[in-house]
Design a protein around this motif. Sequence first.
Motif, PDB file in Angstrom:
ATOM      1  N   VAL A  55       0.874  -1.179   0.000  1.00 38.72           N
ATOM      2  CA  VAL A  55       0.000   0.000   0.000  1.00 38.72           C
ATOM      3  C   VAL A  55       0.907   1.223   0.000  1.00 38.72           C
ATOM      4  O   VAL A  55       1.931   1.249   0.681  1.00 38.72           O
ATOM      5  N   SER A  56       0.516   2.222  -0.763  1.00 35.11           N
ATOM      6  CA  SER A  56       1.322   3.438  -0.852  1.00 35.11           C
ATOM      7  C   SER A  56       0.393   4.650  -0.917  1.00 35.11           C
ATOM      8  O   SER A  56      -0.800   4.518  -1.162  1.00 35.11           O
ATOM      9  N   ILE A  57       0.978   5.812  -0.709  1.00 35.13           N
ATOM     10  CA  ILE A  57       0.246   7.072  -0.838  1.00 35.13           C
ATOM     11  C   ILE A  57       1.023   7.938  -1.813  1.00 35.13           C
ATOM     12  O   ILE A  57       2.216   8.162  -1.641  1.00 35.13           O
ATOM     13  N   SER A  58       0.345   8.410  -2.841  1.00 35.25           N
ATOM     14  CA  SER A  58       0.994   9.196  -3.886  1.00 35.25           C
ATOM     15  C   SER A  58       0.804  10.689  -3.642  1.00 35.25           C
ATOM     16  O   SER A  58      -0.266  11.233  -3.912  1.00 35.25           O
ATOM     17  N   PRO A  59       1.843  11.380  -3.163  1.00 41.76           N
ATOM     18  CA  PRO A  59       1.712  12.823  -2.950  1.00 41.76           C
ATOM     19  C   PRO A  59       1.601  13.594  -4.267  1.00 41.76           C
ATOM     20  O   PRO A  59       1.093  14.702  -4.289  1.00 41.76           O
ATOM     21  N   ASP A  60       2.034  12.983  -5.370  1.00 44.74           N
ATOM     22  CA  ASP A  60       1.954  13.642  -6.676  1.00 44.74           C
ATOM     23  C   ASP A  60       0.567  13.547  -7.298  1.00 44.74           C
ATOM     24  O   ASP A  60       0.307  14.162  -8.322  1.00 44.74           O
ATOM     25  N   ASP A  61      -0.316  12.749  -6.705  1.00 43.07           N
ATOM     26  CA  ASP A  61      -1.671  12.576  -7.220  1.00 43.07           C
ATOM     27  C   ASP A  61      -2.684  12.898  -6.124  1.00 43.07           C
ATOM     28  O   ASP A  61      -3.572  12.108  -5.821  1.00 43.07           O
ATOM     29  N   ASN A  62      -2.502  14.044  -5.491  1.00 42.48           N
ATOM     30  CA  ASN A  62      -3.417  14.542  -4.458  1.00 42.48           C
ATOM     31  C   ASN A  62      -3.545  13.559  -3.292  1.00 42.48           C
ATOM     32  O   ASN A  62      -4.616  13.361  -2.758  1.00 42.48           O
ATOM     33  N   TYR A  63      -2.424  12.920  -2.938  1.00 42.23           N
ATOM     34  CA  TYR A  63      -2.360  11.982  -1.809  1.00 42.23           C
ATOM     35  C   TYR A  63      -3.343  10.817  -1.971  1.00 42.23           C
ATOM     36  O   TYR A  63      -4.046  10.445  -1.057  1.00 42.23           O
ATOM     37  N   LYS A  64      -3.336  10.261  -3.170  1.00 42.82           N
ATOM     38  CA  LYS A  64      -4.196   9.112  -3.469  1.00 42.82           C
ATOM     39  C   LYS A  64      -3.585   7.833  -2.906  1.00 42.82           C
ATOM     40  O   LYS A  64      -2.376   7.626  -2.963  1.00 42.82           O
ATOM     41  N   ILE A  65      -4.449   6.976  -2.371  1.00 38.14           N
ATOM     42  CA  ILE A  65      -4.012   5.692  -1.830  1.00 38.14           C
ATOM     43  C   ILE A  65      -3.964   4.685  -2.975  1.00 38.14           C
ATOM     44  O   ILE A  65      -4.911   4.552  -3.751  1.00 38.14           O
ATOM     45  N   VAL A  66      -2.823   3.998  -3.083  1.00 37.00           N
ATOM     46  CA  VAL A  66      -2.594   3.020  -4.140  1.00 37.00           C
ATOM     47  C   VAL A  66      -2.358   1.668  -3.482  1.00 37.00           C
ATOM     48  O   VAL A  66      -1.570   1.566  -2.544  1.00 37.00           O
ATOM     49  N   CYS A  67      -3.044   0.639  -3.968  1.00 35.06           N
ATOM     50  CA  CYS A  67      -2.882  -0.718  -3.431  1.00 35.06           C
ATOM     51  C   CYS A  67      -2.253  -1.618  -4.486  1.00 35.06           C
ATOM     52  O   CYS A  67      -2.657  -1.593  -5.647  1.00 35.06           O
ATOM     53  N   PHE A  68      -1.296  -2.409  -4.075  1.00 37.79           N
ATOM     54  CA  PHE A  68      -0.634  -3.372  -4.947  1.00 37.79           C
ATOM     55  C   PHE A  68      -0.996  -4.795  -4.512  1.00 37.79           C
ATOM     56  O   PHE A  68      -0.189  -5.705  -4.578  1.00 37.79           O
ATOM     57  N   MET A  69      -2.226  -4.951  -4.043  1.00 33.25           N
ATOM     58  CA  MET A  69      -2.730  -6.213  -3.517  1.00 33.25           C
ATOM     59  C   MET A  69      -4.250  -6.175  -3.551  1.00 33.25           C
ATOM     60  O   MET A  69      -4.837  -5.165  -3.923  1.00 33.25           O
ATOM     61  N   TYR A  70      -4.889  -7.262  -3.143  1.00 34.50           N
ATOM     62  CA  TYR A  70      -6.347  -7.263  -3.017  1.00 34.50           C
ATOM     63  C   TYR A  70      -6.737  -6.237  -1.974  1.00 34.50           C
ATOM     64  O   TYR A  70      -6.180  -6.199  -0.879  1.00 34.50           O
ATOM     65  N   ASP A  71      -7.708  -5.418  -2.291  1.00 37.91           N
ATOM     66  CA  ASP A  71      -8.112  -4.306  -1.432  1.00 37.91           C
ATOM     67  C   ASP A  71      -9.415  -4.626  -0.707  1.00 37.91           C
ATOM     68  O   ASP A  71     -10.490  -4.216  -1.132  1.00 37.91           O
ATOM     69  N   ALA A  72      -9.322  -5.354   0.388  1.00 42.65           N
ATOM     70  CA  ALA A  72     -10.510  -5.758   1.149  1.00 42.65           C
ATOM     71  C   ALA A  72     -11.205  -4.572   1.812  1.00 42.65           C
ATOM     72  O   ALA A  72     -12.393  -4.630   2.106  1.00 42.65           O
ATOM     73  N   ASN A  73     -10.481  -3.474   2.056  1.00 43.08           N
ATOM     74  CA  ASN A  73     -11.047  -2.312   2.741  1.00 43.08           C
ATOM     75  C   ASN A  73     -11.572  -1.241   1.788  1.00 43.08           C
ATOM     76  O   ASN A  73     -12.057  -0.203   2.225  1.00 43.08           O
ATOM     77  N   ASN A  74     -11.443  -1.470   0.486  1.00 45.76           N
ATOM     78  CA  ASN A  74     -11.911  -0.514  -0.533  1.00 45.76           C
ATOM     79  C   ASN A  74     -11.321   0.880  -0.344  1.00 45.76           C
ATOM     80  O   ASN A  74     -12.032   1.887  -0.409  1.00 45.76           O
ATOM     81  N   ILE A  75     -10.024   0.925  -0.112  1.00 45.52           N
ATOM     82  CA  ILE A  75      -9.368   2.222   0.074  1.00 45.52           C
ATOM     83  C   ILE A  75      -8.619   2.678  -1.175  1.00 45.52           C
ATOM     84  O   ILE A  75      -8.282   3.852  -1.294  1.00 45.52           O
ATOM     85  N   ALA A  76      -8.360   1.766  -2.103  1.00 41.94           N
ATOM     86  CA  ALA A  76      -7.619   2.118  -3.321  1.00 41.94           C
ATOM     87  C   ALA A  76      -8.366   3.199  -4.096  1.00 41.94           C
ATOM     88  O   ALA A  76      -9.580   3.133  -4.274  1.00 41.94           O
ATOM     89  N   GLY A  77      -7.629   4.207  -4.510  1.00 42.82           N
ATOM     90  CA  GLY A  77      -8.215   5.299  -5.285  1.00 42.82           C
ATOM     91  C   GLY A  77      -8.804   6.409  -4.444  1.00 42.82           C
ATOM     92  O   GLY A  77      -9.149   7.461  -4.971  1.00 42.82           O
ATOM     93  N   THR A  78      -8.928   6.203  -3.136  1.00 41.36           N
ATOM     94  CA  THR A  78      -9.403   7.281  -2.271  1.00 41.36           C
ATOM     95  C   THR A  78      -8.230   8.201  -1.951  1.00 41.36           C
ATOM     96  O   THR A  78      -7.086   7.886  -2.245  1.00 41.36           O
ATOM     97  N   HIS A  79      -8.519   9.319  -1.352  1.00 42.86           N
ATOM     98  CA  HIS A  79      -7.480  10.295  -1.028  1.00 42.86           C
ATOM     99  C   HIS A  79      -7.477  10.566   0.471  1.00 42.86           C
ATOM    100  O   HIS A  79      -8.501  10.441   1.137  1.00 42.86           O
TER     101      HIS A  79
END
Length: 91
Positions: A55-79
């Motif tokens: 899991v990562s946070i992209s400061p270059d994309d308005n602090y978007k949460i990026v998941c590199f795995m199955y996202d059981a919490n549905n946080i991918a793409g949120t900010h």
Amino acid sequence: MPYLSVIVAHEHHWVKYNYGDWITLQPESGGSINSVRNGMLLWRDLHIHFDDYMVSISPDDNYKIVCFMYDANNIAGTHLDKTFVEDPSHP
């Protein structure tokens, strides 16, 4: 605090790449790496995934949460909440 020891163990990267320049709220001691702005409070399972680079946070994309795995919490793409991003007194 095992996680803190990992951060301090990599402090040479912090210094080499001038990450301290991004810190707007300097700590009372210990250098900019110990600033509240350099911290995050995470759920235990999310903390493990963050440490494992799943899991990562992209400061270059308005602090978007990026998941590199199955996202059981549905946080991918949120900010991250802008309240915390814009207030220098929050991690």
